[in-house]
Design a protein around this motif. Structure first.
Motif, mmCIF file in Angstrom:
data_model
loop_
_atom_site.group_PDB
_atom_site.id
_atom_site.type_symbol
_atom_site.label_atom_id
_atom_site.label_comp_id
_atom_site.label_asym_id
_atom_site.label_seq_id
_atom_site.Cartn_x
_atom_site.Cartn_y
_atom_site.Cartn_z
ATOM 1 N N GLY A 149 -0.240 8.218 4.776
ATOM 2 C CA GLY A 149 -0.492 6.914 4.149
ATOM 3 C C GLY A 149 -1.391 6.031 5.001
ATOM 4 N N SER A 150 -1.245 6.104 6.297
ATOM 5 C CA SER A 150 -2.069 5.231 7.135
ATOM 6 C C SER A 150 -3.521 5.708 7.165
ATOM 7 C CB SER A 150 -1.475 5.074 8.535
ATOM 8 O OG SER A 150 -1.887 6.133 9.361
ATOM 9 N N ASN B 113 -4.937 4.398 3.964
ATOM 10 C CA ASN B 113 -5.226 2.969 4.119
ATOM 11 C C ASN B 113 -6.535 2.750 4.858
ATOM 12 O OD1 ASN B 113 -3.098 1.758 2.812
ATOM 13 N ND2 ASN B 113 -1.764 1.819 4.610
ATOM 14 N N ALA B 114 -6.728 3.505 5.939
ATOM 15 C CA ALA B 114 -7.962 3.366 6.717
ATOM 16 C C ALA B 114 -9.167 3.734 5.851
ATOM 17 C CB ALA B 114 -7.911 4.254 7.954
ATOM 18 N N LEU C 117 -9.388 3.559 2.549
ATOM 19 C CA LEU C 117 -9.609 2.508 1.552
ATOM 20 C C LEU C 117 -10.294 1.300 2.192
ATOM 21 C CD1 LEU C 117 -9.306 1.395 -1.281
ATOM 22 C CD2 LEU C 117 -7.009 0.615 -0.670
ATOM 23 N N ASP C 118 -9.796 0.851 3.321
ATOM 24 C CA ASP C 118 -10.399 -0.310 3.995
ATOM 25 C C ASP C 118 -11.855 -0.036 4.338
ATOM 26 O OD1 ASP C 118 -7.980 -1.551 3.887
ATOM 27 O OD2 ASP C 118 -7.476 -1.267 5.998
ATOM 28 N N LYS D 45 -7.548 2.923 -4.615
ATOM 29 C CA LYS D 45 -6.348 2.077 -4.578
ATOM 30 C C LYS D 45 -5.219 2.699 -5.399
ATOM 31 C CE LYS D 45 -8.532 -2.236 -3.935
ATOM 32 N NZ LYS D 45 -9.317 -3.220 -4.684
ATOM 33 N N ARG E 116 -3.707 5.591 -3.607
ATOM 34 C CA ARG E 116 -2.816 5.161 -2.533
ATOM 35 C C ARG E 116 -1.460 4.730 -3.106
ATOM 36 N NH1 ARG E 116 -4.126 -0.001 1.075
ATOM 37 N NH2 ARG E 116 -3.972 -0.848 -1.010
ATOM 38 N N THR F 53 2.296 6.576 -2.638
ATOM 39 C CA THR F 53 3.515 5.911 -2.182
ATOM 40 C C THR F 53 4.682 6.199 -3.119
ATOM 41 O OG1 THR F 53 1.950 4.155 -1.663
ATOM 42 C CG2 THR F 53 4.254 3.727 -1.164
#
Ligand SMILES: [Fe+2]
Ligand SMILES: [Fe+2]
Length: 169
Positions: free
Chosen positions: A48-49, A52-53, A55-56, A92, A95, A99
């Protein structure tokens, strides 16, 4: 054992502007890192992290590309911006999906989607920018500098792109 990278960046993916190529290589390395995490059966928080990276960084990169397109008065800017918005929404959604879903297949599905959109977008839509960007080096350099100055992203969180395989130039 060295894991096979999912995507290998090659010169044929170059759009002729270093900052954009560097972003693309970094996104490739994040997707490769995601594959490593999925292959190694790392826990969901770790996977997940990386998501996130990705996506950012994707949102950050789209902003740079749009600033450069505006600087060279790219005629398809609105269309390209819309594509970016759709892709960011897809990532998004992925992600969020990740989850919520607990089945093992999701990692593989996510990787297949990410690989195909990134490679297709770079080789197709981004490549269309090439002549416009290469033809206006001064405008590109100026827009690049301005975007770097406002750079809102703390890349320490996303890690070192050189550490991951598949980002060779
Ligand atoms: Fe793009
Ligand atoms: Fe791009």
């Amino acid at each position: 054992m060295t894991a096979m990278p999912l995507i290998i960046w090659t010169e044929t993916m170059s759009v002729g502007v270093e900052s954009i190529d560097t972003d693309h290589k970094f996104m490739v390395s994040l997707i490769n890192r995601l594959k490593d995490a999925v292959d190694a059966d790392e826990d969901r928080a770790a996977v997940g992290s990386v998501l996130n990276a990705l996506l950012d960084y994707t949102v950050y990169h789209f902003g740079r590309e749009e600033a450069l397109m505006a600087a060279v008065e790219y005629p398809e800017l609105d269309t390209h911006r819309r594509l970016h918005a759709e892709l960011a929404d897809r990532v998004k959604a992925i992600r969020a999906d990740y989850t919520e879903r607990q089945d093992a297949e999701i990692g593989v599905e996510v990787l297949a989607f990410l690989k195909s959109w990134l490679v297709r977008h770079i080789l197709g839509d981004d490549m269309d920018l090439r002549p416009y960007l290469v033809g206006r080096p001064d405008a590109v350099a100026e827009a690049d500098r301005a975007y770097a100055e406002q750079a809102p992203l703390d890349m320490a969180a996303a890690g070192d792109p050189e550490e991951s395989s598949g980002a060779s130039s």
